[in-house]
Design a protein around this motif. Sequence first.
Motif, PDB file in Angstrom:
ATOM      1  N   CYS A   1       0.838  -1.196   0.000  1.00 24.16           N
ATOM      2  CA  CYS A   1       0.000   0.000   0.000  1.00 24.16           C
ATOM      3  C   CYS A   1       0.874   1.247   0.000  1.00 24.16           C
TER       4      CYS A   1
ATOM      5  N   ALA B   1      -2.890   0.587  -4.133  1.00 28.42           N
ATOM      6  CA  ALA B   1      -2.700  -0.690  -3.444  1.00 28.42           C
ATOM      7  C   ALA B   1      -2.459  -1.765  -4.496  1.00 28.42           C
TER       8      ALA B   1
ATOM      9  N   LEU C   1     -10.167  -1.094   0.765  1.00 31.67           N
ATOM     10  CA  LEU C   1      -9.120  -0.146   0.398  1.00 31.67           C
ATOM     11  C   LEU C   1      -9.714   1.198  -0.005  1.00 31.67           C
TER      12      LEU C   1
END
Length: 256
Positions: free
Chosen positions: A135, A142, A178
């Motif tokens: 990340c 990501a 995410l």
Amino acid sequence: MKPKVKTIWFSHAVSPWRALWLTDYQRSTVTRRVPGFVQETFFTKLIDLTQSEESLLMSFSADTRRLIRRADKEGIAFRESSDIDEFVRFFNRFSGQKRLNYWLKADSLRKRVREYRITKAELHGDILFAHLYLCDRNTSRATILYGASILREEKRDISGAVLSSANRGLHFYDMCRLKQDGFRTYDLGGYAPDTTDDELRKINDFKDQFGGRLVHEANHRSILLNWASGAINAAVKFKQRNRNRPVDAAQVSRTG
């Protein structure tokens, strides 16, 4: 003592001065050749996480959407994990069964990846799939670095459809998590355009089901690092042949 390697991710520039050091640019937008570096062309598919979850889901193929929805009915659970040792054990077992000829080491991963995320798909407490992401906050990206799965031979009572649901469902779960954490780009971790390899074609087909856009990037490894890596590879393979033990993936690729 291992030499210190400087790994730079997602850079928009490659400094010629870095050629004098052990430098490894990964996934750079610089696709031209840079003096002092060995270039490796890299393609991947990127998915825009700034869109709504509904729009994200609708960008997938109809079959993928159906399998994702089925995952909940099958009782598949998706979770985040902070246990990198568990992931490494799961990956190494998968690697051994698939005869990938390399293993991971938790300590090497901790040094290599500043911020990582681990997710997994479970059924009745058994891990079916697991992902480890690099990340990058600077680029809000990501990237899936490693993925592993349970092999069908181990769980003959689990149908292929259930495994397909778990696999696709985990990717969608990851994208949503995410996205919630502020990441704007989901990187599917590589793509092989125009390949003639049947296995790579299957991987491409799987990734195509999630939509996204194909991008051309490049890895740049300083000539000094390239030479050092070749020497280390030769030494590691020699030791492996003599000791008959698996190789650490980070050891034969890049460290730091």
